[in-house]
Design an enzyme around this catalytic site. Structure first.
Site, PDB file in Angstrom:
ATOM      1  N   ARG A   1     -17.909  -3.459  11.410  1.00 32.58           N
ATOM      2  CA  ARG A   1     -18.215  -2.634  12.596  1.00 32.58           C
ATOM      3  C   ARG A   1     -18.295  -1.147  12.200  1.00 32.58           C
ATOM      4  O   ARG A   1     -17.469  -0.631  11.478  1.00 32.58           O
ATOM      5  CB  ARG A   1     -17.119  -2.841  13.633  1.00 32.58           C
ATOM      6  CG  ARG A   1     -17.256  -1.952  14.878  1.00 32.58           C
ATOM      7  CD  ARG A   1     -16.380  -0.727  14.794  1.00 32.58           C
ATOM      8  NE  ARG A   1     -16.376   0.031  16.035  1.00 32.58           N
ATOM      9  CZ  ARG A   1     -15.887   1.255  16.151  1.00 32.58           C
ATOM     10  NH1 ARG A   1     -15.369   1.870  15.116  1.00 32.58           N
ATOM     11  NH2 ARG A   1     -15.924   1.887  17.298  1.00 32.58           N
TER      12      ARG A   1
ATOM     13  N   THR B   1     -12.784   8.806   9.754  1.00 31.09           N
ATOM     14  CA  THR B   1     -12.017   7.871  10.582  1.00 31.09           C
ATOM     15  C   THR B   1     -11.862   6.518   9.911  1.00 31.09           C
ATOM     16  O   THR B   1     -12.702   6.134   9.083  1.00 31.09           O
ATOM     17  CB  THR B   1     -12.733   7.674  11.947  1.00 31.09           C
ATOM     18  OG1 THR B   1     -11.886   6.957  12.825  1.00 31.09           O
ATOM     19  CG2 THR B   1     -14.050   6.926  11.805  1.00 31.09           C
TER      20      THR B   1
ATOM     21  N   THR C   1     -14.513  11.997  19.578  1.00 34.97           N
ATOM     22  CA  THR C   1     -13.491  11.021  19.225  1.00 34.97           C
ATOM     23  C   THR C   1     -13.219  10.124  20.429  1.00 34.97           C
ATOM     24  O   THR C   1     -13.364  10.556  21.569  1.00 34.97           O
ATOM     25  CB  THR C   1     -12.183  11.702  18.751  1.00 34.97           C
ATOM     26  OG1 THR C   1     -11.195  10.701  18.492  1.00 34.97           O
ATOM     27  CG2 THR C   1     -11.643  12.688  19.770  1.00 34.97           C
ATOM     28  N   GLY C   2     -12.855   8.888  20.150  1.00 32.63           N
ATOM     29  CA  GLY C   2     -12.628   7.944  21.235  1.00 32.63           C
ATOM     30  C   GLY C   2     -13.307   6.629  20.921  1.00 32.63           C
ATOM     31  O   GLY C   2     -13.499   6.282  19.750  1.00 32.63           O
TER      32      GLY C   2
ATOM     33  N   SER D   1      -5.131   6.824  11.543  1.00 33.14           N
ATOM     34  CA  SER D   1      -6.498   6.641  12.056  1.00 33.14           C
ATOM     35  C   SER D   1      -7.550   7.250  11.136  1.00 33.14           C
ATOM     36  O   SER D   1      -8.731   7.274  11.478  1.00 33.14           O
ATOM     37  CB  SER D   1      -6.599   7.289  13.439  1.00 33.14           C
ATOM     38  OG  SER D   1      -6.093   8.612  13.389  1.00 33.14           O
TER      39      SER D   1
ATOM     40  N   THR E   1     -10.007   9.641  15.534  1.00 33.97           N
ATOM     41  CA  THR E   1     -10.802  10.274  14.486  1.00 33.97           C
ATOM     42  C   THR E   1     -10.482  11.752  14.349  1.00 33.97           C
ATOM     43  O   THR E   1     -10.273  12.433  15.356  1.00 33.97           O
ATOM     44  CB  THR E   1     -12.293  10.167  14.881  1.00 33.97           C
ATOM     45  OG1 THR E   1     -12.618   8.800  14.929  1.00 33.97           O
ATOM     46  CG2 THR E   1     -13.200  10.894  13.912  1.00 33.97           C
TER      47      THR E   1
HETATM   48  N1  ASP Z   1     -14.689   7.130  17.424  1.00 31.05           N
HETATM   49  C1  ASP Z   1     -13.967   6.358  16.451  1.00 31.05           C
HETATM   50  C2  ASP Z   1     -14.605   4.997  16.340  1.00 31.05           C
HETATM   51  O1  ASP Z   1     -14.934   4.416  17.357  1.00 31.05           O
HETATM   52  C3  ASP Z   1     -12.531   6.208  16.761  1.00 31.05           C
HETATM   53  C4  ASP Z   1     -11.839   7.424  17.332  1.00 31.05           C
HETATM   54  O2  ASP Z   1     -12.360   8.481  17.383  1.00 31.05           O
HETATM   55  O3  ASP Z   1     -10.736   7.349  17.790  1.00 31.05           O
HETATM   56  O4  ASP Z   1     -14.706   4.498  15.254  1.00 31.05           O
END
Ligand code: ASP
Length: 324
Positions: A212, A202, A235-236, A79, A184
């Site tokens: 994106r 990330t 993160t998310g 990731s 991330t």
């Molecule tokens: N926040 C990150 C994104 O949407 C991905 C992640 O943190 O898992 O690109």
């Protein structure tokens, strides 16, 4: 303001003192020693490297950058950086940002291809330019100008995962039918003397629509830091979280007096208050204040945050609270 008599004044002072005592028992402050707090399991080796760099005389930005490089260089972290899962066309596009809480200056890159250490490119945007964010082709050109080597960022494993995804007629896409594959590396840190930094790196959501950009490289969303208060990262699901400017909101809650833990929770509660569906969102946040107190929280139990904490020479992996 209403006038207040001496008796009620003394009562309110005593009450406040009790509250402060309870609060400081819960949140031990670490004035004087550095603290590194990162998201996910890959945050642990990142923190350990950051602490090493700091102990060897690097500044906090060096420490956060070099710490994050560890996950970027690890092909098994799918990731972040090299080995990060690609976009829907099979191309790895990386995002990163770093912000210095003293100068209130940030550097960020978005949709960067072929360069495995976007956090280091972001650091150079901060140090060498008057810009804050470089994207796509321009970010790549800048990185090459700065001496970075272009590389194939797909590993045999990530290529295979992409081919499997592509071959699946039932595959999830991001045309209003979200897939979930991300994690991330966000890191917040203090030097123990009131200076804070926030950084993150990330590959974003796996199989994302090319171009994106998530929350991670957006200042105020994926990172924020202010030495007067503290720092935060997230993160998310960045498509969801960008709508809430998560990191700056958390820092603002701390500025109003919330502990890092309460500030993290307040942000999540605010998200649910504005839209109850957010309860099911993949959302995790971390925060640190300029005294080294920390906070970490996840929106839901099924996406609970594992976070890494380095302080007092001890490196730990812990689990955050989850609201729903
Ligand atoms: N926040 C990150 C994104 O949407 C991905 C992640 O943190 O898992 O690109």
């Amino acid at each position: 303001m209403e006038p207040i008599d001496r008796r009620s004044f003394m009562k309110s002072v005593a009450g406040a003192a009790v509250l402060v005592a309870a609060d400081s028992a819960r949140t031990k402050a670490y004035e004087g020693s550095p603290v590194f707090l990162s998201t996910w399991v890959h945050g642990k080796p990142a923190n350990e490297r950051a602490a090493e760099v700091f102990k060897a005389g690097g500044n906090l930005l060096d420490a956060v950058e070099k710490g994050i490089n560890v996950a970027e260089n690890d092909p098994n972290v799918t990731s972040v950086g090299y080995g990060g899962l690609p976009n829907a066309q099979g191309v790895v596009e990386l995002d990163a940002a770093i912000i210095d809480g003293t100068r209130h200056r940030a550097g960020a890159v978005c949709s960067l291809r072929e360069i495995k250490n976007p956090i280091s490119v972001a650091r150079l945007v901060l140090e060498k330019t008057q810009h804050t964010t470089l994207a796509g082709e321009g970010a790549l050109r800048f990185a090459l100008q700065m001496g970075f080597r272009p590389e194939q960022l797909l590993t045999p494993e990530s290529l295979k995962k992409w081919l499997d995804w592509k071959a699946n007629p039932q595959r999830k896409t991001f045309w209003l039918n979200p897939a979930d594959n991300h994690d991330t590396l966000g890191m917040v840190a203090t030097d123990g003397k009131g200076h804070v930094v926030s950084g993150c790196s990330t590959s974003g959501l796996a199989w994302k629509i090319p171009g994106r950009v998530g929350d991670s490289p957006l200042i105020g969303c994926g990172v924020y830091a202010d030495d007067n208060v503290g720092a935060a990262s997230a993160t998310g699901n960045g498509d969801l979280m960008s709508n809430y400017c998560t990191s700056i909101s958390i820092v603002h809650y701390m500025a109003r007096g919330a502990s890092p833990q309460d500030a993290c929770t307040e942000l999540l509660e605010h998200m649910v208050k504005t839209d109850p569906d957010n309860r099911t969102g993949d959302v995790c946040v971390i925060a640190i204040n300029n005294r080294g107190e920390i906070g970490a929280a996840a929106m839901k139990k099924s996406y609970r945050l594992k976070y890494a904490l380095w302080r007092d020479g001890e490196s730990q992996l812990l689990e955050s609270v989850a609201l729903y």
